[in-house]
Motif scaffolding. Sequence first.
Motif, mmCIF file in Angstrom:
data_model
loop_
_atom_site.group_PDB
_atom_site.id
_atom_site.type_symbol
_atom_site.label_atom_id
_atom_site.label_comp_id
_atom_site.label_asym_id
_atom_site.label_seq_id
_atom_site.Cartn_x
_atom_site.Cartn_y
_atom_site.Cartn_z
ATOM 1 N N LEU A 138 30.675 33.114 65.761
ATOM 2 C CA LEU A 138 29.585 33.463 64.863
ATOM 3 C C LEU A 138 28.274 33.440 65.637
ATOM 4 O O LEU A 138 27.937 32.451 66.283
ATOM 5 C CB LEU A 138 29.488 32.460 63.707
ATOM 6 C CG LEU A 138 30.715 32.274 62.822
ATOM 7 C CD1 LEU A 138 30.401 31.283 61.702
ATOM 8 C CD2 LEU A 138 31.181 33.604 62.244
ATOM 9 N N ILE A 139 27.525 34.531 65.573
ATOM 10 C CA ILE A 139 26.183 34.590 66.151
ATOM 11 C C ILE A 139 25.199 34.101 65.092
ATOM 12 O O ILE A 139 25.151 34.648 63.984
ATOM 13 C CB ILE A 139 25.822 36.026 66.576
ATOM 14 C CG1 ILE A 139 26.887 36.600 67.514
ATOM 15 C CG2 ILE A 139 24.452 36.050 67.232
ATOM 16 C CD1 ILE A 139 27.096 35.828 68.775
ATOM 17 N N GLU A 140 24.415 33.088 65.436
ATOM 18 C CA GLU A 140 23.497 32.516 64.447
ATOM 19 C C GLU A 140 22.110 33.145 64.532
ATOM 20 O O GLU A 140 21.578 33.368 65.627
ATOM 21 C CB GLU A 140 23.373 31.004 64.641
ATOM 22 C CG GLU A 140 22.463 30.351 63.602
ATOM 23 C CD GLU A 140 22.380 28.853 63.719
ATOM 24 O OE1 GLU A 140 21.463 28.276 63.097
ATOM 25 O OE2 GLU A 140 23.213 28.261 64.419
ATOM 26 N N ALA A 157 22.811 42.732 64.852
ATOM 27 C CA ALA A 157 23.606 43.948 64.692
ATOM 28 C C ALA A 157 23.905 44.597 66.040
ATOM 29 O O ALA A 157 25.020 45.092 66.271
ATOM 30 C CB ALA A 157 22.866 44.936 63.784
ATOM 31 N N ARG A 158 22.937 44.591 66.924
ATOM 32 C CA ARG A 158 23.128 45.265 68.211
ATOM 33 C C ARG A 158 24.124 44.530 69.101
ATOM 34 O O ARG A 158 24.892 45.151 69.838
ATOM 35 C CB ARG A 158 21.778 45.437 68.894
ATOM 36 C CG ARG A 158 20.981 46.587 68.247
ATOM 37 C CD ARG A 158 19.508 46.494 68.496
ATOM 38 N NE ARG A 158 19.140 46.714 69.886
ATOM 39 C CZ ARG A 158 17.893 46.606 70.339
ATOM 40 N NH1 ARG A 158 16.919 46.289 69.493
ATOM 41 N NH2 ARG A 158 17.631 46.804 71.603
ATOM 42 N N VAL A 159 24.139 43.198 69.015
ATOM 43 C CA VAL A 159 25.133 42.447 69.787
ATOM 44 C C VAL A 159 26.524 42.667 69.209
ATOM 45 O O VAL A 159 27.492 42.860 69.947
ATOM 46 C CB VAL A 159 24.783 40.943 69.826
ATOM 47 C CG1 VAL A 159 25.918 40.141 70.449
ATOM 48 C CG2 VAL A 159 23.500 40.722 70.608
ATOM 49 N N LEU A 160 26.645 42.667 67.873
ATOM 50 C CA LEU A 160 27.940 42.939 67.252
ATOM 51 C C LEU A 160 28.466 44.314 67.652
ATOM 52 O O LEU A 160 29.666 44.489 67.879
ATOM 53 C CB LEU A 160 27.823 42.848 65.726
ATOM 54 C CG LEU A 160 28.215 41.514 65.089
ATOM 55 C CD1 LEU A 160 27.334 40.370 65.577
ATOM 56 C CD2 LEU A 160 28.142 41.596 63.574
ATOM 57 N N VAL A 200 23.098 44.653 59.222
ATOM 58 C CA VAL A 200 24.240 43.948 59.828
ATOM 59 C C VAL A 200 25.526 44.195 59.052
ATOM 60 O O VAL A 200 26.574 44.491 59.633
ATOM 61 C CB VAL A 200 23.967 42.429 59.919
ATOM 62 C CG1 VAL A 200 25.149 41.719 60.574
ATOM 63 C CG2 VAL A 200 22.682 42.145 60.677
ATOM 64 N N GLY A 201 25.424 44.064 57.726
ATOM 65 C CA GLY A 201 26.597 44.192 56.862
ATOM 66 C C GLY A 201 27.037 42.843 56.347
ATOM 67 O O GLY A 201 27.325 41.934 57.134
ATOM 68 N N LEU A 202 27.068 42.681 55.029
ATOM 69 C CA LEU A 202 27.453 41.409 54.430
ATOM 70 C C LEU A 202 28.880 41.016 54.772
ATOM 71 O O LEU A 202 29.232 39.831 54.703
ATOM 72 C CB LEU A 202 27.267 41.459 52.909
ATOM 73 C CG LEU A 202 25.825 41.281 52.422
ATOM 74 C CD1 LEU A 202 25.701 41.651 50.955
ATOM 75 C CD2 LEU A 202 25.353 39.835 52.660
ATOM 76 N N GLU A 203 29.712 41.982 55.147
ATOM 77 C CA GLU A 203 31.081 41.651 55.535
ATOM 78 C C GLU A 203 31.129 40.786 56.786
ATOM 79 O O GLU A 203 32.137 40.114 57.062
ATOM 80 C CB GLU A 203 31.909 42.918 55.749
ATOM 81 C CG GLU A 203 31.530 43.755 56.949
ATOM 82 C CD GLU A 203 30.389 44.744 56.677
ATOM 83 O OE1 GLU A 203 30.164 45.619 57.527
ATOM 84 O OE2 GLU A 203 29.743 44.635 55.614
#
Length: 275
Positions: A138-140, A157-160, A200-203
Amino acid sequence: MRVGAHVSIAGGIDNAVPRQVEVGGNCGQIFTTSPQVWAQPEIDEEEARRFREGTREKLDGPWVIHSSYLVNLCTPKDDLREKSVASMQAELDAATLLDIEFVNVHLGAHTGAGVEGGLENAAAALDALDVPEDVTVLIESDAGSGTKLGGEFEHLARVLEASEQDLDVCVDTAHVFAAGYDLSTPDGVRETIEEFDDVVGLEHLRCIHLNDSKHARGTNKDEHAHVGEGLIGIEGMETVINHPDLADVPLVLETPTEDGKSYEWNIDRVRELRE
């Protein structure tokens, strides 16, 4: 409702389970070792067995391992990157031993590499990890002071997107507020959650660090307050706790222990605010 606190593992990692029960939590977070030094987790199999069994018998879960404060995924320095990756790998291996689903980490600071360079460094560092199938990184979100990244939803979002790993996110309410997002009013909470979903997306939201803030919105100052007694305030915290899109997300408290108010007080407050 899954709500708990960050508890100590003093005396053995299995002691985290009764400590969580004592404060009224049914999920929670731990450090596996001191977060202030480069130290590997030292967990023997018997402790791990007692932790796993105690969790199954007494808690709903999940647990989250919080990585060392020294980890810096964004760093341009090779030696610090190597230490950060090694530390994270040890936490992932510990998570497998303990049947813990999540390992939480801050992106860190780019220290002159720039935002783009820092985010690229973070994705590359994460891609160097051997993430077990039963564990998720998990990225905080961050308060965003100095050159620290993660204060903007776009950073997450960009790291994901850039990483080859299947990553998710932990949002800290105090950090989000300090980074400039409004959580102090019902409308502000709704708009912030909508923006997170758009960007980011809630998912990807798998955990919330539920903390009030001692400092005003947009100050980039990371100091936590008791639930409803900081600058986010009771109205904002109540709206977060009751937002329908967050109903199933585990809430982990990192509130202070001061003014005669403990984790137990804060967990009770969260449950009182849940409609």
